[in-house]
Design a protein around this motif. Structure first.
Motif, short mmCIF file in Angstrom:
data_model
loop_
_atom_site.label_atom_id
_atom_site.label_comp_id
_atom_site.label_asym_id
_atom_site.label_seq_id
_atom_site.Cartn_x
_atom_site.Cartn_y
_atom_site.Cartn_z
N LYS A 181 23.70 20.11 72.57
CA LYS A 181 22.30 19.78 72.88
C LYS A 181 21.55 20.99 73.42
CE LYS A 181 18.87 16.83 73.45
NZ LYS A 181 18.26 16.05 72.35
N GLU A 182 22.22 21.79 74.24
CA GLU A 182 21.54 22.94 74.84
C GLU A 182 21.16 23.97 73.78
OE1 GLU A 182 24.98 25.95 76.33
OE2 GLU A 182 24.80 24.10 77.51
N ILE A 183 21.95 24.07 72.70
CA ILE A 183 21.60 24.98 71.61
C ILE A 183 20.39 24.46 70.85
CG2 ILE A 183 22.36 25.94 69.40
CD1 ILE A 183 25.17 26.11 70.51
N LEU A 184 20.39 23.16 70.57
CA LEU A 184 19.25 22.55 69.88
C LEU A 184 17.97 22.74 70.69
CD1 LEU A 184 20.77 19.13 68.70
CD2 LEU A 184 20.81 21.33 67.53
N THR A 185 18.08 22.57 71.99
CA THR A 185 16.92 22.69 72.87
C THR A 185 16.40 24.12 72.90
OG1 THR A 185 17.73 20.86 74.24
CG2 THR A 185 16.07 22.32 75.21
N GLU A 186 17.32 25.08 72.98
CA GLU A 186 16.91 26.49 73.04
C GLU A 186 16.30 26.95 71.73
OE1 GLU A 186 16.26 30.42 74.37
OE2 GLU A 186 16.30 28.43 75.27
N LEU A 187 16.84 26.51 70.61
CA LEU A 187 16.26 26.85 69.31
C LEU A 187 14.84 26.27 69.20
CD1 LEU A 187 19.30 26.32 66.90
CD2 LEU A 187 18.30 28.50 67.61
#
Length: 278
Positions: A198-204
């Motif tokens: 989720k943190e990767i999706l949010t940062e992208l």
């Protein structure tokens, strides 16, 4: 005797010269004939299909669409012939606001009104110049009597034509969490990987929304995206789909050793094929 020999040499040289000129003339005639036939086989410019572009999400990537389509048509005709394009720019700030409060029905209404406006202007087909609006593709398409050229279908065709069977997909958080793009690719027997954390999706999403949509390219953000891509490669991806039309502003073919599927470019090529009735 010497005068006779010299005279014969001159005659020979003149003969060779005239023969060479004839060959050049023949080649020129052949070249002109071939060129004329090629021009005759091209679609008359007055017969091109008129296409409507729904852009603004973001206007930076919409420019890429407009430039790519016009350049391809120029190349096709070999001059500065331009395609019959209509562009409708929607309010990206309002789209982002509606996305955050999950009002996709309102976004669908914006896209429908844009499409109807383009239809009134003479457009025979339209396209959303971004991936995320395709979340409401089916809703909008049902309310129109003209076709929408889908970015996912064009991308799936490009992947299959390249002989790639497993791709990594990067896009907005909506395209990565949903399947309205990835499923259309997967339905063509292509395995699709997306980041799982989720943190990767949010940062992208943050990079797209706070930087790329404003035309801002930060080296640190590019490094982050490249690291995410490498993780997808480690999972088996044979190619990478830049499933957000802002990512091609940051990631280029030279950045990777595997094929990149630039959805902006692919969708633009589909537009050109439609305009030229191919």
């Amino acid at each position: 005797m010497k005068k006779v020999i010299l005279k014969n040499i001159i005659y020979c040289l003149l003969f060779v010269f005239f023969i060479s000129c004839d060959k050049v003339t023949d080649k020129s005639k052949t070249s002109e004939s071939t060129k004329t036939k090629m021009e005759q086989n091209k679609l008359p410019h007055k017969e091109m299909n008129k296409l409507g572009l729904i852009g603004g999400t973001s206007w930076h990537s919409t420019i890429e669409y407009y430039a790519a389509i016009n350049q391809s048509i120029n190349d096709y005709y070999g001059n500065n012939t331009n395609p019959p394009l209509l562009v409708y720019t929607i309010n990206q700030a309002e789209v982002h606001r509606l996305q955050k409060i999950n009002k996709w029905d309102a976004i669908a209404e914006m896209l429908k009104e844009a499409a109807l406006g383009l239809q009134k202007g003479g457009a025979k087909s339209v396209m959303f110049c971004a991936n995320t609006p395709h979340k409401v593709f089916d809703i909008v398409q049902k309310q129109l009597d003209l076709p929408i050229i889908h970015i996912g279908d064009a991308t799936a065709t490009a992947i299959k034509n390249k002989g790639v069977n497993r791709v990594g997909f990067l896009g907005t958080i909506y395209t990565m969490e949903g399947d309205f793009i990835t499923k259309r690719i997967a339905d063509n027997n292509v395995e699709v990987f997306v980041p799982e954390e989720k943190e990767i999706l949010t940062e992208l999403q943050r990079i797209i929304e706070e930087e790329l949509t404003y035309g801002i390219i930060k080296p640190a953000s590019k490094t982050y995206v490249l690291n995410v891509i490498q993780e997808l490669v480690n999972r088996g991806s044979e190619g990478i789909v830049l499933g957000c039309t802002e990512f091609p502003l940051m990631i280029f073919d030279d950045d990777l050793e595997i094929p990149i599927f630039n959805t902006t470019k692919i969708h633009s090529e589909a537009a050109v094929n439609y305009i030229l009735k191919e």
